[in-house]
Motif scaffolding. Structure first.
Motif, mmCIF file in Angstrom:
data_model
loop_
_atom_site.group_PDB
_atom_site.id
_atom_site.type_symbol
_atom_site.label_atom_id
_atom_site.label_comp_id
_atom_site.label_asym_id
_atom_site.label_seq_id
_atom_site.Cartn_x
_atom_site.Cartn_y
_atom_site.Cartn_z
ATOM 1 N N LEU A 96 30.177 -28.450 -31.572
ATOM 2 C CA LEU A 96 31.601 -28.649 -30.887
ATOM 3 C C LEU A 96 33.101 -28.027 -31.776
ATOM 4 O O LEU A 96 33.145 -28.655 -33.128
ATOM 5 N N PRO A 97 33.475 -27.371 -31.395
ATOM 6 C CA PRO A 97 35.103 -26.922 -32.023
ATOM 7 C C PRO A 97 35.744 -28.371 -31.448
ATOM 8 O O PRO A 97 35.824 -28.680 -30.839
ATOM 9 N N VAL A 98 36.856 -28.949 -33.089
ATOM 10 C CA VAL A 98 37.801 -28.977 -32.769
ATOM 11 C C VAL A 98 39.205 -29.480 -32.654
ATOM 12 O O VAL A 98 39.613 -28.628 -33.542
ATOM 13 N N ALA A 99 39.124 -28.959 -31.146
ATOM 14 C CA ALA A 99 40.301 -28.026 -30.752
ATOM 15 C C ALA A 99 41.106 -28.810 -29.407
ATOM 16 O O ALA A 99 39.793 -29.733 -28.611
ATOM 17 N N ASP A 100 42.127 -28.424 -28.914
ATOM 18 C CA ASP A 100 42.713 -29.008 -27.388
ATOM 19 C C ASP A 100 42.621 -27.543 -27.103
ATOM 20 O O ASP A 100 44.147 -28.098 -25.533
ATOM 21 N N ALA A 101 42.970 -26.820 -27.290
ATOM 22 C CA ALA A 101 42.748 -25.524 -26.263
ATOM 23 C C ALA A 101 41.702 -24.303 -26.758
ATOM 24 O O ALA A 101 41.333 -24.153 -27.888
ATOM 25 N N VAL A 102 41.085 -23.386 -25.910
ATOM 26 C CA VAL A 102 40.239 -22.756 -26.215
ATOM 27 C C VAL A 102 40.519 -21.030 -25.410
ATOM 28 O O VAL A 102 42.194 -21.390 -24.032
ATOM 29 N N VAL A 103 40.519 -19.731 -25.575
ATOM 30 C CA VAL A 103 41.313 -18.405 -25.499
ATOM 31 C C VAL A 103 40.289 -17.857 -25.633
ATOM 32 O O VAL A 103 38.808 -18.272 -26.627
ATOM 33 N N THR A 104 39.849 -16.866 -24.666
ATOM 34 C CA THR A 104 38.754 -15.782 -24.871
ATOM 35 C C THR A 104 38.978 -14.176 -23.863
ATOM 36 O O THR A 104 40.501 -14.522 -23.112
ATOM 37 N N GLU A 105 38.814 -13.529 -24.492
ATOM 38 C CA GLU A 105 38.915 -12.447 -23.703
ATOM 39 C C GLU A 105 37.485 -11.510 -23.336
ATOM 40 O O GLU A 105 37.410 -10.413 -23.151
ATOM 41 N N VAL A 145 51.138 -27.495 -28.754
ATOM 42 C CA VAL A 145 49.873 -26.756 -28.456
ATOM 43 C C VAL A 145 49.979 -25.408 -26.789
ATOM 44 O O VAL A 145 49.457 -24.978 -26.664
ATOM 45 N N LEU A 146 50.924 -26.492 -26.314
ATOM 46 C CA LEU A 146 51.502 -24.714 -25.523
ATOM 47 C C LEU A 146 51.718 -23.372 -26.400
ATOM 48 O O LEU A 146 51.400 -22.617 -25.456
ATOM 49 N N GLU A 147 52.107 -23.791 -26.925
ATOM 50 C CA GLU A 147 53.634 -22.023 -27.161
ATOM 51 C C GLU A 147 51.847 -22.051 -28.595
ATOM 52 O O GLU A 147 51.592 -20.074 -28.095
ATOM 53 N N ALA A 148 50.805 -23.085 -29.065
ATOM 54 C CA ALA A 148 49.748 -22.208 -29.598
ATOM 55 C C ALA A 148 49.024 -21.427 -28.674
ATOM 56 O O ALA A 148 48.646 -20.297 -29.199
ATOM 57 N N THR A 149 48.684 -22.175 -28.257
ATOM 58 C CA THR A 149 47.866 -21.386 -26.514
ATOM 59 C C THR A 149 48.474 -19.877 -26.478
ATOM 60 O O THR A 149 47.792 -18.870 -26.140
ATOM 61 N N LEU A 150 49.298 -19.919 -25.596
ATOM 62 C CA LEU A 150 49.901 -18.868 -25.533
ATOM 63 C C LEU A 150 50.378 -17.485 -26.109
ATOM 64 O O LEU A 150 49.566 -16.877 -26.209
ATOM 65 N N ALA A 151 50.729 -18.169 -27.441
ATOM 66 C CA ALA A 151 50.242 -16.777 -28.929
ATOM 67 C C ALA A 151 48.885 -16.541 -29.308
ATOM 68 O O ALA A 151 48.837 -15.346 -29.376
ATOM 69 N N HIS A 152 48.001 -17.201 -28.816
ATOM 70 C CA HIS A 152 46.671 -16.852 -28.915
ATOM 71 C C HIS A 152 46.468 -15.908 -27.450
ATOM 72 O O HIS A 152 45.644 -14.278 -28.215
ATOM 73 N N VAL A 153 46.822 -16.093 -26.461
ATOM 74 C CA VAL A 153 46.442 -15.410 -25.207
ATOM 75 C C VAL A 153 47.808 -13.928 -25.688
ATOM 76 O O VAL A 153 46.530 -12.954 -25.263
ATOM 77 N N CYS A 154 48.642 -14.267 -25.805
ATOM 78 C CA CYS A 154 49.327 -12.531 -25.830
ATOM 79 C C CYS A 154 48.942 -11.588 -26.872
ATOM 80 O O CYS A 154 48.764 -10.446 -26.814
ATOM 81 N N ARG A 155 48.098 -12.602 -28.073
ATOM 82 C CA ARG A 155 47.300 -11.516 -29.148
ATOM 83 C C ARG A 155 46.347 -11.037 -28.317
ATOM 84 O O ARG A 155 46.264 -9.664 -28.933
ATOM 85 N N LEU A 156 45.315 -11.682 -28.300
ATOM 86 C CA LEU A 156 44.172 -11.143 -27.603
ATOM 87 C C LEU A 156 44.237 -9.924 -26.107
ATOM 88 O O LEU A 156 43.397 -9.040 -26.532
ATOM 89 N N ALA A 157 45.805 -10.195 -25.380
ATOM 90 C CA ALA A 157 45.921 -9.121 -24.550
ATOM 91 C C ALA A 157 46.524 -8.280 -25.268
ATOM 92 O O ALA A 157 47.242 -7.425 -24.056
ATOM 93 N N ASP A 158 47.072 -8.491 -26.025
ATOM 94 C CA ASP A 158 48.000 -7.065 -26.926
ATOM 95 C C ASP A 158 49.425 -7.375 -25.554
ATOM 96 O O ASP A 158 49.173 -6.135 -25.607
ATOM 97 N N ALA A 159 49.685 -8.526 -25.034
ATOM 98 C CA ALA A 159 51.107 -8.613 -23.990
ATOM 99 C C ALA A 159 51.866 -9.233 -24.754
ATOM 100 O O ALA A 159 51.285 -10.792 -24.713
ATOM 101 N N PRO A 160 53.327 -9.161 -24.055
ATOM 102 C CA PRO A 160 54.430 -10.472 -24.807
ATOM 103 C C PRO A 160 54.014 -12.042 -23.108
ATOM 104 O O PRO A 160 53.187 -11.703 -22.552
ATOM 105 N N VAL A 223 57.434 -17.459 -20.536
ATOM 106 C CA VAL A 223 56.397 -17.162 -19.576
ATOM 107 C C VAL A 223 57.670 -17.075 -17.886
ATOM 108 O O VAL A 223 58.495 -18.328 -18.446
ATOM 109 N N ALA A 224 57.276 -16.687 -17.339
ATOM 110 C CA ALA A 224 58.089 -16.556 -15.989
ATOM 111 C C ALA A 224 57.334 -16.753 -14.855
ATOM 112 O O ALA A 224 57.771 -17.117 -13.814
#
Length: 265
Positions: A96-105, A145-160, A223-224
């Motif tokens: 199991l990953p040691v983390a407090d957030a998970v993202v995927t595409e 943790v929220l800023e880190a998760t947001l950055a990963h989702v933005c990177r995966l989605a190639d979106a602001p 985030v709006a």
């Protein structure tokens, strides 16, 4: 493809079924109802290693996976800021990953984080290209943790950040979460100037508003689209022990864990 309406028809009435704008995005937030665990883990505990019967947890997780229609990725949560990028589900508990957030595409599995008073936050790209889930207790929230998760989702989605929607789930509410000066300082506040996320309570104590603090941080990133927990009592885990697992309500912390999940169809 399951719709929010079909998901609601398959889950207990007091679970949450967050809605996002893109039809690929699906999400759930479990409660206590619907499972087989005995007290004090009654009834839909989703975590082993807490004292619950392993067979009961296994049955609860099997029911969850049947509802979601795919496996889910558990994490070893440590109140940190690490984000796991999900492309396959860990084969064993030792992996199991040691983390407090998970993202995927990917659509092969669902992102899952677990809570019992901490704030769950779900993320989704408005075009359905990526999703994520974060576990935000006060330490993780203050640490970013929220800023880190947001950055990963933005990177995966190639979106602001403006193209990301967020849903805040139930957590300990602002009328019940008593903290000390150390928590204020973690957020850059002081007893003399606690800021809008804290309210003076007893001498040397303040009431912290986790949803408000999360909204402030997410708004600051751009985030709006923010939905869900507005700080009212219906969202408070400590105030509703029959609906939610609450670590602070439980004797010696012996309680189960709820899950917030998000996935792509």
């Amino acid at each position: 493809m399951p719709t929010p309406e079909s998901l609601r028809a398959r889950v207990p009435a007091d679970w949450w079924v967050p809605e996002f704008s893109h039809p690929r995005v699906r999400a759930l937030m479990t409660g206590r109802a619907g499972g087989v665990s005995a007290a004090p883990f009654d009834r839909f505990n989703l975590r082993t290693g807490l004292g619950d019967a392993p067979a009961a947890v296994q049955e609860n997780r099997a029911r969850l996976h049947a509802i979601v229609g795919r496996p889910t990725q558990l994490l070893v949560q440590v109140h940190g800021v690490a984000v796991h990028v999900l492309d396959r589900v860990a084969a064993t508990d030792e992996d199991l990953p040691v983390a407090d957030a998970v993202v995927t595409e990917a659509s092969c599995a669902a992102c899952e984080i677990q809570v019992a008073d901490c704030l769950p936050v779900l993320f989704a790209h408005v075009g359905g290209r990526a999703v994520g889930a974060a576990h935000a207790g006060w330490r993780g929230l203050a640490g970013g943790v929220l800023e880190a998760t947001l950055a990963h989702v933005c990177r995966l989605a190639d979106a602001p950040p403006g193209d990301i929607e967020c849903w805040l789930g139930p957590c300990i509410g602002p009328a019940r979460f008593e903290v000390g000066a150390d928590v204020l300082r973690a957020f850059g506040a002081t007893p003399e100037a606690p800021g809008s996320g804290f309210q003076a309570d007893l001498p040397g104590k303040w009431l912290a508003d986790l949803p408000a603090l999360a909204r402030q941080r997410l708004h600051a990133t751009g985030v709006a689209h923010l939905h869900g927990n507005d700080g009212t009592q219906v969202w408070c885990t400590l105030s509703q022990p029959q609906r939610y697992f609450s670590y602070r309500h439980a004797h010696a912390g012996r309680t189960g864990r709820m899950a917030a999940l998000i996935w792509l169809d």
